[in-house]
Design an enzyme around this catalytic site. Sequence first.
Site, short mmCIF file in Angstrom:
data_model
loop_
_atom_site.label_atom_id
_atom_site.label_comp_id
_atom_site.label_asym_id
_atom_site.label_seq_id
_atom_site.Cartn_x
_atom_site.Cartn_y
_atom_site.Cartn_z
N SER A 1 -3.98 1.36 -0.02
CA SER A 1 -3.85 2.19 1.18
C SER A 1 -5.19 2.82 1.56
O SER A 1 -6.01 3.14 0.69
CB SER A 1 -2.83 3.30 0.89
OG SER A 1 -2.88 4.28 1.90
N LYS B 1 0.55 -5.13 9.78
CA LYS B 1 1.73 -4.69 9.04
C LYS B 1 2.56 -3.78 9.93
O LYS B 1 2.03 -2.82 10.51
CB LYS B 1 1.28 -3.92 7.78
CG LYS B 1 2.39 -3.31 6.94
CD LYS B 1 1.82 -2.78 5.63
CE LYS B 1 2.88 -2.20 4.72
NZ LYS B 1 3.27 -0.83 5.08
N GLY C 1 0.17 5.45 -0.09
CA GLY C 1 -0.83 6.53 -0.08
C GLY C 1 -0.55 7.57 -1.16
O GLY C 1 0.59 7.73 -1.61
N TYR D 1 -5.83 2.38 8.16
CA TYR D 1 -5.52 3.36 9.21
C TYR D 1 -6.89 3.67 9.82
O TYR D 1 -7.70 4.40 9.21
CB TYR D 1 -4.92 4.63 8.62
CG TYR D 1 -3.51 4.52 8.09
CD1 TYR D 1 -2.51 3.89 8.83
CD2 TYR D 1 -3.16 5.08 6.85
CE1 TYR D 1 -1.21 3.82 8.35
CE2 TYR D 1 -1.86 5.00 6.37
CZ TYR D 1 -0.90 4.37 7.12
OH TYR D 1 0.38 4.29 6.64
N THR E 1 -2.08 -1.38 9.70
CA THR E 1 -0.70 -0.87 9.82
C THR E 1 -0.50 -0.25 11.21
O THR E 1 -1.27 0.63 11.61
CB THR E 1 -0.42 0.18 8.73
OG1 THR E 1 -0.57 -0.46 7.46
CG2 THR E 1 0.99 0.75 8.84
N ASP F 1 8.66 -6.72 3.71
CA ASP F 1 8.93 -5.66 2.73
C ASP F 1 10.06 -4.77 3.23
O ASP F 1 10.50 -4.89 4.37
CB ASP F 1 7.66 -4.87 2.37
CG ASP F 1 7.21 -3.89 3.46
OD1 ASP F 1 8.01 -3.48 4.31
OD2 ASP F 1 6.02 -3.51 3.44
N GLY F 2 10.53 -3.90 2.33
CA GLY F 2 11.61 -2.97 2.68
C GLY F 2 12.89 -3.27 1.95
O GLY F 2 13.56 -4.26 2.24
N GLY F 3 13.22 -2.43 0.97
CA GLY F 3 14.52 -2.52 0.30
C GLY F 3 14.63 -3.61 -0.75
O GLY F 3 15.73 -3.86 -1.26
N SER G 1 7.68 -5.15 8.50
CA SER G 1 7.87 -3.90 7.77
C SER G 1 8.28 -2.80 8.74
O SER G 1 7.85 -2.80 9.89
CB SER G 1 6.54 -3.51 7.09
OG SER G 1 6.65 -2.27 6.42
N PRO H 1 0.83 -1.22 0.00
CA PRO H 1 0.00 0.00 0.00
C PRO H 1 0.85 1.26 0.00
O PRO H 1 1.81 1.37 0.77
CB PRO H 1 -0.78 -0.12 1.32
CG PRO H 1 0.08 -0.98 2.20
CD PRO H 1 0.80 -1.92 1.30
N HIS I 1 7.91 0.31 7.39
CA HIS I 1 7.32 1.37 6.58
C HIS I 1 8.35 1.92 5.57
O HIS I 1 8.36 3.11 5.27
CB HIS I 1 6.79 2.49 7.48
CG HIS I 1 5.45 3.02 7.04
ND1 HIS I 1 4.27 2.61 7.59
CD2 HIS I 1 5.10 3.93 6.09
CE1 HIS I 1 3.25 3.25 7.02
NE2 HIS I 1 3.73 4.05 6.09
C1 LIG Z 1 5.28 7.19 -0.54
C2 LIG Z 1 4.94 6.05 0.36
C3 LIG Z 1 3.66 5.97 0.88
C4 LIG Z 1 3.32 4.89 1.72
N1 LIG Z 1 2.04 4.81 2.19
C5 LIG Z 1 1.69 3.76 2.98
C6 LIG Z 1 0.36 3.63 3.44
O1 LIG Z 1 -0.52 4.42 3.12
N2 LIG Z 1 0.07 2.57 4.25
C7 LIG Z 1 1.03 1.65 4.62
O2 LIG Z 1 0.74 0.71 5.36
N3 LIG Z 1 2.30 1.75 4.17
C8 LIG Z 1 2.65 2.76 3.37
N4 LIG Z 1 3.93 2.87 2.90
C9 LIG Z 1 4.90 1.80 3.21
C10 LIG Z 1 4.87 0.69 2.14
O3 LIG Z 1 3.65 0.02 2.16
C11 LIG Z 1 5.99 -0.34 2.34
O4 LIG Z 1 5.93 -0.84 3.65
C12 LIG Z 1 7.39 0.21 2.06
O5 LIG Z 1 7.37 1.18 1.04
C13 LIG Z 1 8.32 -0.93 1.66
O6 LIG Z 1 9.63 -0.48 1.49
P1 LIG Z 1 10.28 -0.13 0.06
O7 LIG Z 1 9.69 1.17 -0.36
O8 LIG Z 1 11.73 -0.03 0.38
O9 LIG Z 1 9.96 -1.25 -0.91
C14 LIG Z 1 4.29 3.92 2.06
C15 LIG Z 1 5.57 4.01 1.52
C16 LIG Z 1 5.89 5.06 0.68
C17 LIG Z 1 7.27 5.10 0.09
#
Ligand SMILES: Cc1cc2nc3c(=O)[nH]c(=O)nc-3n(C[C@H](O)[C@H](O)[C@H](O)COP(=O)(O)O)c2cc1C
Length: 426
Positions: free
Chosen positions: A157, A297, A130, A180, A206, A352-354, A319, A128, A321
């Site tokens: 999201s 999450k 936003g 949220y 989340t 997730d992440g990276g 995660s 997700p 975030h």
């Molecule tokens: C611009 C942006 C907006 C995001 N918005 C949300 C969101 O609305 N809800 C949520 O649970 N995570 C949100 N995330 C986190 C992502 O879901 C995810 O956990 C994260 O981007 C994974 O890492 P990566 O960007 O390195 O792949 C957001 C991340 C970014 C970069």
Amino acid sequence: MRMLAASPLLASPYLFGGSLASLLGAGDLTEGAFLGWLDALQQSGEVISSPGQALDVLDFEPAARKALPPAHFGHLATGVDDDGTVRANREAYSRIQIRPRRLVAVEKVDMSVRLLGTTWSSPIVICPIGGQKAFHPEGDVAVARAARAKDHLQILSTVATSSVEEVTAARGAPVWQQLYPTNVWEVGRSIVKRAQAAGCPAIVFTVDLQEGSNRETLFRAQQTDKRDCSTCHQGAYTGWARGRPGAASGGFSQFAARKPMFDGLDLSKVTALRPVPLDWDFVKRLRDTVTVKLLIKGIVTREDAQLAVEHGVDGLIVSNHGGRAEETLRPTIESLPEVLVGVGGKIPVIVDGGIRRGTDIFKALALGATAVGIGRPQSWGLAAFGQPGVEAVLEILRRELRTIMRQAGTATVVSINRSYVVARVP
Ligand SMILES: Cc1cc2nc3c(=O)[nH]c(=O)nc-3n(C[C@H](O)[C@H](O)[C@H](O)COP(=O)(O)O)c2cc1C
């Protein structure tokens, strides 16, 4: 390399193609000359101008930067404080080595995974994000069309700029709804009910954002953005980034007016996107309300993973975030093993992440993840080229995963286990 020189990619001026082609054509290619060309290419700052030019998903990041106004790119790129956790997420994968097995006949690679009762053709989940219309006018709908074309699970999201109904229609199948819940129970409950009515088989709660995340890269980018942003952002809710110098105060209704998942709800008492208090009692209440699967999450410890299982949660997303919550400097891939200990095999765990490479996905699967989530790369593809950009990002990751699975001698995802990875000796 000679095949490379003949490729249409190099017939264009793109990527110094001309000079490599002539280097190869002259027949005087040495390893040193090739590495020199590669080095020059990497330093050149050239940016792809179509999805087909991308060699890997990282090629989309500079294209997104070029396509976006500084503040919007800053919003996408930012972590917190020094962005150390953003970097840590990525760098941790370079400390894990792969142990490929040889002489294993792999005629066909099957990347499919089973997740909470559904089979997906790959373990790559769209996280997700936003406000995707800040990156491209078609936002989440373009992502949904790409998810449909490539058959990926998409998580929408709460603060998406398209509704769950629109996105489900574009996806042609149910998506998962991220939640949220806000500080007003009825608002959160209404979002859950709406998502369930739209056919969502899972709600993803989340839990990793409180308030006041110091998103310095974003704040710096905002200072360099000379556009008048007041038409979109007047009196904007600054949420977890509250506290930055010059931030507007409150303004949730104006913020929510641009987020379709809040349509028709009474927001007069909403002051935060998170529940207040954000605790396990809230999870209990949510569990009693959600009639479909419930995932959390943002879990990164064994203790919280155990508590989640005790509270009847159906799955977890490890995660931080994308390094945007707090500066722990702890990569999610290093949190994954303890979370897996906490769940004891009872529920699926996504990480997730990276994740930027097929080999990263392979490593996460080897360490026990059921699937992986992709955040920023989808938005890079979206910002740069819309739906075709997202499709290309997904396709590249699938191709890279297929390649490493074949190379490692693992024909199926279930055959990828811990024996295929080893930590790099420091
Ligand atoms: C611009 C942006 C907006 C995001 N918005 C949300 C969101 O609305 N809800 C949520 O649970 N995570 C949100 N995330 C986190 C992502 O879901 C995810 O956990 C994260 O981007 C994974 O890492 P990566 O960007 O390195 O792949 C957001 C991340 C970014 C970069």
